[in-house]
Write an enzyme that holds these catalytic residues in place. Structure first.
Site, PDB file in Angstrom:
ATOM      1  N   LYS A 180      -9.340  -4.643  11.969  1.00  0.00           N
ATOM      2  CA  LYS A 180      -7.924  -4.518  12.380  1.00  0.00           C
ATOM      3  C   LYS A 180      -7.612  -5.508  13.506  1.00  0.00           C
ATOM      4  O   LYS A 180      -6.509  -6.054  13.566  1.00  0.00           O
ATOM      5  CB  LYS A 180      -7.608  -3.090  12.836  1.00  0.00           C
ATOM      6  CG  LYS A 180      -7.624  -2.042  11.750  1.00  0.00           C
ATOM      7  CD  LYS A 180      -6.669  -2.308  10.594  1.00  0.00           C
ATOM      8  CE  LYS A 180      -5.225  -1.998  10.853  1.00  0.00           C
ATOM      9  NZ  LYS A 180      -4.385  -2.163   9.640  1.00  0.00           N
ATOM     10  N   LEU A 209      -4.463  -7.044  -2.220  1.00  0.00           N
ATOM     11  CA  LEU A 209      -4.382  -7.843  -0.982  1.00  0.00           C
ATOM     12  C   LEU A 209      -5.049  -9.214  -1.120  1.00  0.00           C
ATOM     13  O   LEU A 209      -4.678 -10.153  -0.423  1.00  0.00           O
ATOM     14  CB  LEU A 209      -5.017  -7.073   0.175  1.00  0.00           C
ATOM     15  CG  LEU A 209      -4.185  -5.907   0.716  1.00  0.00           C
ATOM     16  CD1 LEU A 209      -4.994  -5.072   1.706  1.00  0.00           C
ATOM     17  CD2 LEU A 209      -2.904  -6.418   1.378  1.00  0.00           C
ATOM     18  N   TYR A 242     -14.152  -1.114  11.194  1.00  0.00           N
ATOM     19  CA  TYR A 242     -12.716  -0.903  10.984  1.00  0.00           C
ATOM     20  C   TYR A 242     -11.929  -1.517  12.151  1.00  0.00           C
ATOM     21  O   TYR A 242     -10.971  -2.266  11.933  1.00  0.00           O
ATOM     22  CB  TYR A 242     -12.420   0.598  10.839  1.00  0.00           C
ATOM     23  CG  TYR A 242     -10.943   0.904  10.818  1.00  0.00           C
ATOM     24  CD1 TYR A 242     -10.156   0.567   9.719  1.00  0.00           C
ATOM     25  CD2 TYR A 242     -10.319   1.512  11.917  1.00  0.00           C
ATOM     26  CE1 TYR A 242      -8.788   0.826   9.712  1.00  0.00           C
ATOM     27  CE2 TYR A 242      -8.959   1.778  11.909  1.00  0.00           C
ATOM     28  CZ  TYR A 242      -8.204   1.432  10.810  1.00  0.00           C
ATOM     29  OH  TYR A 242      -6.845   1.680  10.808  1.00  0.00           O
ATOM     30  N   GLY A 300       0.832  -1.214   0.000  1.00  0.00           N
ATOM     31  CA  GLY A 300       0.000   0.000   0.000  1.00  0.00           C
ATOM     32  C   GLY A 300       0.854   1.245   0.000  1.00  0.00           C
ATOM     33  O   GLY A 300       0.533   2.236   0.661  1.00  0.00           O
ATOM     34  N   ALA A 301       1.957   1.205  -0.792  1.00  0.00           N
ATOM     35  CA  ALA A 301       3.008   2.239  -0.716  1.00  0.00           C
ATOM     36  C   ALA A 301       2.509   3.664  -0.957  1.00  0.00           C
ATOM     37  O   ALA A 301       3.093   4.614  -0.457  1.00  0.00           O
ATOM     38  CB  ALA A 301       4.125   1.911  -1.708  1.00  0.00           C
ATOM     39  N   GLY A 302       1.433   3.814  -1.718  1.00  0.00           N
ATOM     40  CA  GLY A 302       0.958   5.163  -2.040  1.00  0.00           C
ATOM     41  C   GLY A 302       0.113   5.791  -0.949  1.00  0.00           C
ATOM     42  O   GLY A 302      -0.270   6.957  -1.055  1.00  0.00           O
ATOM     43  N   ALA A 347      -0.812  -1.811   3.907  1.00  0.00           N
ATOM     44  CA  ALA A 347      -2.030  -1.711   3.085  1.00  0.00           C
ATOM     45  C   ALA A 347      -3.239  -2.231   3.844  1.00  0.00           C
ATOM     46  O   ALA A 347      -3.190  -3.290   4.459  1.00  0.00           O
ATOM     47  CB  ALA A 347      -1.859  -2.504   1.796  1.00  0.00           C
TER      48      ALA A 347
END
Ligand SMILES: NC(=O)c1ccc[n+]([C@@H]2O[C@H](COP(=O)([O-])OP(=O)(O)OC[C@H]3O[C@@H](n4cnc5c(N)ncnc54)[C@H](OP(=O)(O)O)[C@@H]3O)[C@@H](O)[C@H]2O)c1
Length: 330
Positions: free
Chosen positions: A161, A65, A157, A13-15, A85
């Site tokens: 997680k 993913l 969320y 998820g580098a961006g 990500a």
């Protein structure tokens, strides 16, 4: 002390908001980076190519993913992985599967590639959401969010997680992967990416007139650069292990304090002055400790600076108009 400069690492998820900072710091330190993005040609990822060292040492790999093969290709040949990500949303359809299956996929691919260490970006959301916690207890790395409570309050969320982090620990144990987890609180600070991510919207909404009141609730905040530094710190410290709460306890503010700080720095914006629930007393902050990460040498930016840097960045990126600061009486 092992040498890290020259290692090849993968950042998923580098961006994204946090991952962009991780990539920047890794490149600055001489790492070669494989950043996974869903679409390498999307202009929203082009800031990564502008980073110092990117031309020589950054490759963007297309990966999803839920597509194990794409992750395997990106991670194969790497010395380490930073898994950042994840969808950041409360829509259960969008968040649960990619967060959980995606995290398992990353750990399995890391095991296959025999990487030295995986650093997973979890969240305070996997730690503190528990109605049965003794209010006197200081929240630390031993605390876990309660899945039924997350479900019943539709906090999907936090649910995702928590399950993702549990899955990461189980999969890492089974596959013999060295895993270290960072649990940041809500992350603020300068954006590198051109779009506004969910945690920054949390502040933007108080400045652009989209909300007229603030909630009667508390939230801890941490600077994005500190979160990225924490990722590198736990990666590079051989003795680092387990989970690390990533924030300063003084960084916990009531929303009323947030709007007050914002209004002092930026009085030109239509910042709410009223609480949506003035009948009840102000919600009190819960106590948590950052002793574990501090022992690794971590220092944190003051929360006022986090808020200031966030707004300056929103202005610089054109997400907030630059209004004339006029002097007015209270
Ligand atoms: N920001 C916070 O306050 C905060 C606090 C604690 C923990 N975290 C955690 O930190 C990590 C990064 O969050 P962020 O705030 O930087 O969010 P962000 O800016 O929204 O970045 C999330 C990244 O995940 C990628 N992604 C989402 N779904 C994906 C999928 N199905 N396949 C591949 N990539 C996918 C996105 O890629 P695309 O660009 O392709 O959409 C994006 O690059 C997340 O794990 C989040 O849970 C964030």
């Amino acid at each position: 002390m092992p040498s890290f400069s020259g290692q090849t690492v993968c950042v998923t998820g580098a961006g994204g908001f946090i991952a962009s900072w991780i990539v920047k710091l890794l490149l600055q330190k001489g790492y070669t980076v494989r950043g996974t993005v869903r679409n390498p040609d999307d202009p929203k990822n082009s800031h990564l190519r502008e980073l110092e060292g990117a031309k020589e040492r950054l490759t963007l790999c297309k990966a999803h993913l839920l597509d194990y093969e794409s992750l395997r290709e990106a991670i194969n040949g790497c010395d380490g992985v930073f898994h950042a990500a994840s969808p950041v949303t409360d829509d259960p359809e969008l968040v649960v599967e990619p967060a959980v299956i995606g995290t398992k996929n990353v750990i399995i691919a890391a095991a296959e590639a025999k990487v030295g260490r995986v650093v997973f970006t979890s969240s305070i959301g996997a730690v503190y959401m528990n109605p049965n916690r003794d209010p006197a207890k200081v929240v630390d790395e031993s605390c876990w969010s309660d899945l039924d409570f997350c479900k019943n309050t539709k906090n999907w969320y936090c649910y995702a997680k928590t399950v993702a982090e549990q899955a990461a620990w189980e999969e890492a144990e089974e596959k013999g992967v060295e895993l270290v987890v960072v649990n940041p609180v809500l992350v603020l600070g300068p954006l590198m990416q051109p779009t506004v991510n969910a945690s920054i919207i949390h502040i933007l909404k108080y400045l652009n007139g989209s909300v007229k009141t603030y909630a009667n609730s508390v939230q801890a905040y941490v600077h994005v650069k500190d979160v990225a530094l924490a990722h590198l710190l736990v990666y590079e410290t051989p003795s680092a292990s387990g989970r690390y709460l990533c924030a300063e306890p003084e960084g916990m503010l009531h929303r009323g304090e947030v709007v007050e700080i914002l209004a002092k720095f930026f009085p030109e914006y239509p910042i709410p002055t009223k609480c949506s629930d003035e009948t009840k007393p102000r919600v009190k902050p819960y106590k948590f400790t950052n002793q574990k990460i501090k022992e690794l040498g971590m220092e944190f930016t003051a929360v006022k600076q986090c808020l200031y840097d966030t707004v300056k960045s929103l202005q610089e990126k054109g997400h907030l108009p630059l209004l004339v600061h006029t002097q007015h009486e209270d």
